[in-house]
Design a protein around this motif. Structure first.
Motif, PDB file in Angstrom:
ATOM      1  N   VAL A 190       3.803  -0.492  -0.487  1.00 48.64           N
ATOM      2  CA  VAL A 190       4.102  -1.635  -1.574  1.00 48.64           C
ATOM      3  C   VAL A 190       5.074  -1.110  -2.508  1.00 48.64           C
ATOM      4  O   VAL A 190       5.809  -1.908  -2.824  1.00 48.64           O
ATOM      5  N   THR A 191       5.197   0.207  -2.823  1.00 48.47           N
ATOM      6  CA  THR A 191       6.125   0.615  -3.776  1.00 48.47           C
ATOM      7  C   THR A 191       7.600   0.489  -3.110  1.00 48.47           C
ATOM      8  O   THR A 191       8.353   0.052  -3.778  1.00 48.47           O
ATOM      9  N   ALA A 192       7.679   0.862  -1.925  1.00 43.87           N
ATOM     10  CA  ALA A 192       8.737   0.575  -1.382  1.00 43.87           C
ATOM     11  C   ALA A 192       9.301  -0.827  -1.183  1.00 43.87           C
ATOM     12  O   ALA A 192      10.390  -0.994  -1.112  1.00 43.87           O
ATOM     13  N   LEU A 193       8.364  -1.743  -0.913  1.00 44.72           N
ATOM     14  CA  LEU A 193       8.775  -3.230  -0.882  1.00 44.72           C
ATOM     15  C   LEU A 193       9.295  -3.564  -2.329  1.00 44.72           C
ATOM     16  O   LEU A 193      10.036  -4.530  -2.270  1.00 44.72           O
ATOM     17  N   TYR A 194       8.567  -3.098  -3.212  1.00 37.85           N
ATOM     18  CA  TYR A 194       9.121  -3.565  -4.679  1.00 37.85           C
ATOM     19  C   TYR A 194      10.481  -2.906  -4.870  1.00 37.85           C
ATOM     20  O   TYR A 194      11.574  -3.699  -5.107  1.00 37.85           O
ATOM     21  N   HIS A 195      10.789  -1.715  -4.347  1.00 33.96           N
ATOM     22  CA  HIS A 195      12.169  -1.068  -4.357  1.00 33.96           C
ATOM     23  C   HIS A 195      13.128  -1.819  -3.763  1.00 33.96           C
ATOM     24  O   HIS A 195      14.390  -2.141  -4.028  1.00 33.96           O
ATOM     25  N   ARG A 196      12.637  -2.347  -2.435  1.00 36.05           N
ATOM     26  CA  ARG A 196      13.694  -3.289  -1.578  1.00 36.05           C
ATOM     27  C   ARG A 196      14.042  -4.539  -2.400  1.00 36.05           C
ATOM     28  O   ARG A 196      15.188  -4.916  -2.287  1.00 36.05           O
ATOM     29  N   GLU A 197      12.840  -5.006  -2.934  1.00 42.66           N
ATOM     30  CA  GLU A 197      13.230  -6.294  -3.731  1.00 42.66           C
ATOM     31  C   GLU A 197      14.118  -6.234  -4.745  1.00 42.66           C
ATOM     32  O   GLU A 197      15.146  -6.987  -5.046  1.00 42.66           O
ATOM     33  N   ARG A 198      14.188  -4.966  -5.320  1.00 44.34           N
ATOM     34  CA  ARG A 198      15.348  -4.684  -6.606  1.00 44.34           C
ATOM     35  C   ARG A 198      16.696  -4.269  -6.020  1.00 44.34           C
ATOM     36  O   ARG A 198      17.537  -4.518  -6.560  1.00 44.34           O
ATOM     37  N   THR A 199      16.797  -3.690  -4.687  1.00 42.10           N
ATOM     38  CA  THR A 199      17.858  -2.858  -4.431  1.00 42.10           C
ATOM     39  C   THR A 199      18.376  -3.664  -2.988  1.00 42.10           C
ATOM     40  O   THR A 199      19.626  -3.434  -2.771  1.00 42.10           O
ATOM     41  N   GLY A 200      17.580  -4.542  -2.393  1.00 43.44           N
ATOM     42  CA  GLY A 200      17.898  -4.760  -1.056  1.00 43.44           C
ATOM     43  C   GLY A 200      17.928  -3.673   0.116  1.00 43.44           C
ATOM     44  O   GLY A 200      18.369  -4.015   1.314  1.00 43.44           O
ATOM     45  N   THR A 201      17.518  -2.526  -0.248  1.00 41.70           N
ATOM     46  CA  THR A 201      17.681  -1.511   0.894  1.00 41.70           C
ATOM     47  C   THR A 201      16.412  -0.983   1.147  1.00 41.70           C
ATOM     48  O   THR A 201      15.046  -1.073   0.505  1.00 41.70           O
ATOM     49  N   GLY A 202      16.195  -0.500   2.281  1.00 42.96           N
ATOM     50  CA  GLY A 202      15.015   0.108   2.903  1.00 42.96           C
ATOM     51  C   GLY A 202      14.770   1.292   2.268  1.00 42.96           C
ATOM     52  O   GLY A 202      15.290   1.816   1.537  1.00 42.96           O
ATOM     53  N   ALA A 203      13.562   1.997   2.834  1.00 44.30           N
ATOM     54  CA  ALA A 203      13.196   3.399   2.326  1.00 44.30           C
ATOM     55  C   ALA A 203      12.209   4.034   3.268  1.00 44.30           C
ATOM     56  O   ALA A 203      11.540   3.457   4.269  1.00 44.30           O
ATOM     57  N   ASN A 204      12.191   5.442   3.147  1.00 50.36           N
ATOM     58  CA  ASN A 204      11.412   6.183   4.106  1.00 50.36           C
ATOM     59  C   ASN A 204      10.413   6.765   3.120  1.00 50.36           C
ATOM     60  O   ASN A 204      10.801   7.673   2.242  1.00 50.36           O
ATOM     61  N   VAL A 205       9.134   6.520   3.271  1.00 46.25           N
ATOM     62  CA  VAL A 205       7.970   6.789   2.555  1.00 46.25           C
ATOM     63  C   VAL A 205       6.947   7.379   3.282  1.00 46.25           C
ATOM     64  O   VAL A 205       6.848   7.210   4.463  1.00 46.25           O
ATOM     65  N   GLY A 206       5.851   7.946   2.746  1.00 43.95           N
ATOM     66  CA  GLY A 206       4.904   8.681   3.106  1.00 43.95           C
ATOM     67  C   GLY A 206       4.191   9.491   2.402  1.00 43.95           C
ATOM     68  O   GLY A 206       4.153   9.637   1.259  1.00 43.95           O
ATOM     69  N   THR A 207       3.056  10.126   3.056  1.00 52.27           N
ATOM     70  CA  THR A 207       2.260  10.980   2.602  1.00 52.27           C
ATOM     71  C   THR A 207       1.646  12.062   3.561  1.00 52.27           C
ATOM     72  O   THR A 207       2.133  11.875   4.612  1.00 52.27           O
ATOM     73  N   SER A 208       0.732  12.840   3.217  1.00 53.51           N
ATOM     74  CA  SER A 208       0.046  13.867   4.070  1.00 53.51           C
ATOM     75  C   SER A 208      -1.185  13.835   3.780  1.00 53.51           C
ATOM     76  O   SER A 208      -1.681  13.667   2.501  1.00 53.51           O
ATOM     77  N   LEU A 209      -2.235  14.203   4.603  1.00 54.42           N
ATOM     78  CA  LEU A 209      -3.563  14.447   4.502  1.00 54.42           C
ATOM     79  C   LEU A 209      -3.737  15.520   3.507  1.00 54.42           C
ATOM     80  O   LEU A 209      -4.725  15.481   2.710  1.00 54.42           O
ATOM     81  N   LEU A 210      -3.007  16.499   3.681  1.00 59.47           N
ATOM     82  CA  LEU A 210      -3.064  17.644   2.633  1.00 59.47           C
ATOM     83  C   LEU A 210      -2.821  17.087   1.116  1.00 59.47           C
ATOM     84  O   LEU A 210      -3.445  17.680   0.298  1.00 59.47           O
ATOM     85  N   ALA A 211      -1.577  16.490   1.057  1.00 57.66           N
ATOM     86  CA  ALA A 211      -1.515  15.760  -0.362  1.00 57.66           C
ATOM     87  C   ALA A 211      -2.539  15.051  -0.926  1.00 57.66           C
ATOM     88  O   ALA A 211      -2.969  15.110  -2.118  1.00 57.66           O
ATOM     89  N   GLU A 212      -3.309  14.120  -0.095  1.00 59.75           N
ATOM     90  CA  GLU A 212      -4.201  13.350  -0.516  1.00 59.75           C
ATOM     91  C   GLU A 212      -5.466  14.098  -0.864  1.00 59.75           C
ATOM     92  O   GLU A 212      -6.085  13.776  -1.697  1.00 59.75           O
TER      93      GLU A 212
END
Length: 413
Positions: A190-212
């Protein structure tokens, strides 16, 4: 045709390619589907292992495949052998179709399958590429396989802290770390989709089980980073704070008491010991901690003297927070879950009338009604035709083993 969605759903028209296996990434895609996204799930010929997870102890035994439908409802399903050279053409068109691509293949493996970010973004620069790993993208353990029990629970410190003093570590609730991490992946998308709305570009996002997992253990890990003094493992008979502790009633019902220091007068009155308010041992939080065993013993004895109904009445009268410690079976029947759509009807599955809803709510916007997860390869021909493959090309893909024959047995659904 794509499955029907409410036209006013938040993600109506959003296209999601789910090339991931149990549990976190597919569950994140299911949340997008709950809000109207068209999600295509791609599986190998053997199926996502989550199709069989319900038969693995300690998952509850039942004939209905509740695990599969929980994380894959409202999706369309394909079988594509990504190891087949001919499958790359299919994958490219799917990526070009998609707004979002999710995966959990390990680094190295995903590149071999043409699912690395650079290649995917080359096919579709506007794509939101969302992944989850066990231990992150860097460091000596970046390529290790991760499961919620290992990476989320064990490595993060959460499992070591979630037990009483003297007790061995236990096995946590199956999939609990995965389903929590799914909301993290969803949030990243959802954060990346908002970023795309503002910039028109895609994004590489993610997380890890350890971080969570570390985020979930944040109070303790942040305290350790600050060189804080730990109270150690919880001891129910002498806790760090006897006002936050489980207690048992005369009819063997456990409940969790969570009282703040300013609730102490009401609690003392509720248990029939107003004289304790004059006892200097219990004059402040330090006194509660120093004399914890004494106060816990007194509370234990009083709570064991009356049934739960009595304590519900008197604690409620004094506005003291507590909760009955329910079993999963009791929680499943709790009317509060249905009143708040935490449990919702599921259509199309024999022996499975309800499922657990995703925990995100947009008030005033209805979610898509939950319908069954796809059978293995159920929508192959439908989706390939939408992508522009002719009937002859589809047959050629079968001949080259990129997709299975129509007669191939289906995995349990």
């Amino acid at each position: 045709m794509p499955h029907e969605t409410a036209t006013d759903s938040v993600f109506a028209g959003l296209k999601v390619l789910d090339v991931a296996s149990f549990i976190a990434a597919p569950a994140a895609a299911a949340v997008l589907a709950d809000f109207g996204a068209d999600v295509i799930k791609v599986e190998p010929a053997t199926g996502d292992p989550q199709r069989r997870l319900g038969s693995v102890p300690p998952s509850p035994r039942t004939h209905a495949n509740y695990n599969w439908h929980l994380a894959n409802r409202n999706k369309r399903g394909m079988v594509v052998d990504l190891k087949s050279p001919a499958a790359t053409t299919v994958l490219r068109r799917l990526v070009q179709w998609a707004d979002v691509v999710t995966t959990n293949f390990p680094h190295g493996t995903r590149e071999k399958l043409h699912l690395g970010y650079e290649e995917v973004a080359g096919w579709n620069p506007r794509v939101i590429y969302a992944d989850i790993t066990g231990f992150g993208d860097a460091g000596p353990d970046a390529t290790l396989p991760g499961f919620d029990v290992t990476a989320y629970w064990s490595r993060s410190g959460l499992l070591a802290a979630t037990r009483d003093a003297g007790a061995a570590p236990t096995v946590p609730v199956y999939g609990s770390g995965d389903y929590t991490a799914a909301i993290g992946i969803y949030s990243a998308i959802v954060t990346a989709l908002y970023h795309r709305e503002r910039t028109g570009t895609g994004a590489n996002v993610g997380t890890s089980l350890l971080a969570e997992g570390v985020w979930a253990t944040g109070t303790l890990v942040a305290g350790a980073l600050a060189a804080g003094t730990s109270f150690g493992l919880h001891d129910r008979t002498a806790p760090a704070n006897p006002l936050i502790n489980p207690y048992r009633s005369a009819d063997d019902q456990w409940f969790m008491l969570v009282a703040a220091p300013w609730h102490w007068p009401g609690l003392a009155n509720a248990v029939g010991h107003p004289e304790l308010l004059q006892d200097p041992r219990f004059a402040d939080p330090d006194g509660f901690a120093t004399n914890s065993a004494v106060l816990t013993g007194l509370l234990d004895a009083e709570f064991r003297s009356q049934p739960l109904a009595h304590w519900q009445e008197v604690l409620g009268r004094e506005h003291i927070t507590y909760s009955v410690i329910q079993s999963p079976e009791q929680a499943a029947q709790d009317p509060q879950l249905r009143a708040n759509d935490i449990v919702v009807p599921l259509e199309g599955v024999s022996g499975l009338e309800y499922t657990v809803n995703s925990p995100i709510t947009v008030r005033g916007v209805a979610k898509v009604p939950a319908t069954r997860a796809p059978e293995l390869g159920e929508h192959n021909d439908e989706i390939l035709a939408e992508l522009g493959f002719s009937a002859d090309e589809i047959e050629q893909l079968r001949a080259e083993k990129a997709i299975p024959d129509k007669t191939q047995p289906e995995a349990a659904s």
